[in-house]
Write an enzyme that holds these catalytic residues in place. Structure first.
Site, PDB file in Angstrom:
ATOM      1  N   GLY A   1       6.388  -9.468   6.769  1.00  0.00           N
ATOM      2  CA  GLY A   1       7.526  -9.079   8.062  1.00  0.00           C
ATOM      3  C   GLY A   1       8.667  -9.512   7.808  1.00  0.00           C
TER       4      GLY A   1
ATOM      5  N   CYS B   1      11.850  -1.078   5.963  1.00  0.00           N
ATOM      6  CA  CYS B   1      11.274  -1.729   7.018  1.00  0.00           C
ATOM      7  C   CYS B   1      11.333  -1.178   8.320  1.00  0.00           C
ATOM      8  CB  CYS B   1      12.039  -2.969   6.596  1.00  0.00           C
ATOM      9  SG  CYS B   1      13.795  -2.984   7.085  1.00  0.00           S
TER      10      CYS B   1
ATOM     11  N   LYS C   1      16.565   0.887  -1.652  1.00  0.00           N
ATOM     12  CA  LYS C   1      14.891   0.744  -1.780  1.00  0.00           C
ATOM     13  C   LYS C   1      14.123   1.595  -0.789  1.00  0.00           C
ATOM     14  CE  LYS C   1      11.112  -2.334  -2.782  1.00  0.00           C
ATOM     15  NZ  LYS C   1      10.628  -3.584  -3.006  1.00  0.00           N
TER      16      LYS C   1
ATOM     17  N   THR D   1       5.853  -0.476  -0.177  1.00  0.00           N
ATOM     18  CA  THR D   1       4.516  -0.312  -0.169  1.00  0.00           C
ATOM     19  C   THR D   1       3.971   0.876   0.568  1.00  0.00           C
ATOM     20  OG1 THR D   1       4.786  -1.979   1.754  1.00  0.00           O
ATOM     21  CG2 THR D   1       4.200  -3.104  -0.186  1.00  0.00           C
TER      22      THR D   1
ATOM     23  N   GLY E   1       5.877  -0.590  -8.482  1.00  0.00           N
ATOM     24  CA  GLY E   1       4.601  -0.190  -7.886  1.00  0.00           C
ATOM     25  C   GLY E   1       3.435  -0.374  -8.818  1.00  0.00           C
TER      26      GLY E   1
HETATM   27  C1  LIG Z   1       3.802 -10.068  -0.173  1.00  0.00           C
HETATM   28  C2  LIG Z   1       4.976  -8.958  -0.294  1.00  0.00           C
HETATM   29  C3  LIG Z   1       6.082  -9.179   0.476  1.00  0.00           C
HETATM   30  C4  LIG Z   1       7.236  -8.121  -0.036  1.00  0.00           C
HETATM   31  N1  LIG Z   1       8.386  -8.219   0.622  1.00  0.00           N
HETATM   32  C5  LIG Z   1       9.211  -7.492   0.548  1.00  0.00           C
HETATM   33  C6  LIG Z   1      10.607  -7.920   0.679  1.00  0.00           C
HETATM   34  O1  LIG Z   1      11.069  -8.857   1.329  1.00  0.00           O
HETATM   35  N2  LIG Z   1      11.573  -6.808   0.430  1.00  0.00           N
HETATM   36  C7  LIG Z   1      11.438  -5.599  -0.256  1.00  0.00           C
HETATM   37  O2  LIG Z   1      12.212  -4.775  -0.543  1.00  0.00           O
HETATM   38  N3  LIG Z   1       9.949  -5.379  -0.428  1.00  0.00           N
HETATM   39  C8  LIG Z   1       9.240  -6.379  -0.345  1.00  0.00           C
HETATM   40  N4  LIG Z   1       8.066  -6.076  -0.965  1.00  0.00           N
HETATM   41  C9  LIG Z   1       7.600  -4.912  -1.586  1.00  0.00           C
HETATM   42  C10 LIG Z   1       7.599  -5.140  -3.098  1.00  0.00           C
HETATM   43  O3  LIG Z   1       8.888  -5.554  -3.452  1.00  0.00           O
HETATM   44  C11 LIG Z   1       7.231  -3.881  -3.840  1.00  0.00           C
HETATM   45  O4  LIG Z   1       8.147  -2.960  -3.609  1.00  0.00           O
HETATM   46  C12 LIG Z   1       5.796  -3.555  -3.664  1.00  0.00           C
HETATM   47  O5  LIG Z   1       4.920  -4.711  -3.480  1.00  0.00           O
HETATM   48  C13 LIG Z   1       5.298  -2.374  -4.897  1.00  0.00           C
HETATM   49  O6  LIG Z   1       5.199  -3.264  -5.944  1.00  0.00           O
HETATM   50  P1  LIG Z   1       3.970  -3.957  -6.603  1.00  0.00           P
HETATM   51  O7  LIG Z   1       2.976  -2.791  -6.366  1.00  0.00           O
HETATM   52  O8  LIG Z   1       4.089  -4.514  -8.117  1.00  0.00           O
HETATM   53  O9  LIG Z   1       3.665  -5.266  -5.722  1.00  0.00           O
HETATM   54  C14 LIG Z   1       6.808  -7.044  -0.761  1.00  0.00           C
HETATM   55  C15 LIG Z   1       5.606  -7.034  -1.271  1.00  0.00           C
HETATM   56  C16 LIG Z   1       4.593  -7.772  -1.033  1.00  0.00           C
HETATM   57  C17 LIG Z   1       3.298  -7.627  -1.720  1.00  0.00           C
END
Ligand SMILES: Cc1cc2nc3c(=O)[nH]c(=O)nc-3n(C[C@H](O)[C@H](O)[C@H](O)COP(=O)(O)O)c2cc1C
Length: 330
Positions: A88, A152, A189, A217, A268
């Site tokens: 969050g 978000c 993003k 995500t 991702g």
């Molecule tokens: C615990 C967690 C916190 C995240 N916080 C943010 C954030 O603050 N800002 C953002 O743009 N994306 C955030 N993300 C999304 C990641 O930057 C990324 O887009 C997403 O996890 C997909 O990549 P991955 O599969 O390599 O984790 C977060 C993801 C995770 C797992």
């Protein structure tokens, strides 16, 4: 499909070391592998595990104009192929980040990408303005770009995320671009939870984004079947990790098909050099690594080495030569 030439040998038995340099619009990066926002801390947290200056860039956790406490615990739910989170967007505010977190990160020599978020378009403008002023005053060392996380919740209309409609993209990215001026490049993003990502990417570019970051995500949920209770304190959460890698590949592929010249950062489920290569072949100029860093904080460094070895082994001498190979079929 383009046939990869055999390994190029430059001296007896030695493979040519590929150039990993890449550009995202006007931003030059030493290699295409960055951390993903929210998975590498606000500052130099990962410096204990790896040389942050050796990464393409460190994208820090998203900051807002004011401090925000995030969602109730539990905030993470591990899964066999990734994880669900509902952190969050907890953060101590952009001024705190500039004063307390960025100096330590910049001191590592890292290339830094700031990440911003807001509840409203006015918030995006205001947090971007704070960063633009800090750059002008020399208080943002190492920062080469700003990534606007518009995937978000939007409290002005809780049914929507900004990134879920062209109007929301235009509003939020337009506001961030106005706040940032021409001080730094702006990356948008975007969310995978949409039907027509290419249109949203086009809206981002049309509103002032210099690049798009694909993807945030995937919306998900986990329940305890016995009690019926949510596994996460917020109820729903975001799915990340290997499970969403094919979603990211398709997102990058489709946006690259629609916008041949738009800089794209793929993110991702990247956990190996081959995953990074796949996103670049789909059309990404660079990639980000998120969930993989939780189990292995130096995953980015390993992934850079794997990508380099894989490229060398296939005689691919530059990122440019790999980029978009997936489109040779069409
Ligand atoms: C615990 C967690 C916190 C995240 N916080 C943010 C954030 O603050 N800002 C953002 O743009 N994306 C955030 N993300 C999304 C990641 O930057 C990324 O887009 C997403 O996890 C997909 O990549 P991955 O599969 O390599 O984790 C977060 C993801 C995770 C797992």
């Amino acid at each position: 499909m383009s046939l990869a030439p055999g390994p190029r040998r430059v001296a007896a038995g030695a493979l040519e070391v590929p150039s990993l340099e890449t550009t995202v619009g006007s931003v030059h990066l030493p290699n295409p592998v960055m951390t993903a926002s929210g998975t590498a801390g606000h500052g130099a947290e990962l410096a204990a595990y790896c040389d942050l200056s050796s990464l393409g860039a460190v994208v820090v956790k998203s900051v807002s104009r004011q401090a925000w406490s995030g969602n109730p615990a539990p905030r993470m739910w591990p899964l066999p192929t990734g994880m669900l989170n509902s952190v969050g967007l907890q953060n101590a505010g952009v001024e705190h980040w500039l004063a307390e977190d960025l100096p330590a990160l910049a001191a590592t020599g890292a290339t830094v990408v700031a990440s911003i978020w807001g509840f409203s378009a006015a918030d995006y403008r205001s947090v971007a303005e704070v960063i633009a002023i800090a750059v002008a005053e020399g208080r943002a060392p190492g920062v080469v770009a700003v990534e606007a996380n518009i995937s978000c919740p939007n409290v002005e209309d809780r049914r929507q995320m900004f990134a879920h409609s062209c109007h929301g993209v235009e509003e939020s990215i337009g506001a961030a671009a106005a706040g940032l001026g021409s001080v730094l490049p702006l990356w948008a993003k975007l969310s995978p939870n949409v039907t027509d990502l290419p249109s949203l990417a086009g809206a981002a570019q049309g509103s002032g984004a210099d690049a798009v970051t694909l993807i945030n995500t995937v919306m998900g949920m986990a329940l305890d079947p016995l009690s019926g209770g949510f596994r996460l304190g917020a109820g729903g959460g975001g799915l990340s990790g290997p499970a969403i890698h094919p979603v990211a590949v398709r997102a990058v592929y489709e946006v690259r098909s629609a916008w041949p010249d738009l800089p794209i950062i793929g993110v991702g489920g990247v956990s190996t050099g081959l995953d990074a290569a796949e996103l670049i072949a789909a059309g990404a100029d660079a990639v980000q690594v998120g969930t993989a860093s939780f189990a292995e904080p130096a995953a980015t460094v390993r992934i850079i080495a794997e990508l380099s070895r894989w490229m060398a082994g296939h005689g691919i001498t530059s990122v440019a030569a790999l980029k978009g190979r997936g489109h040779d079929h069409s």
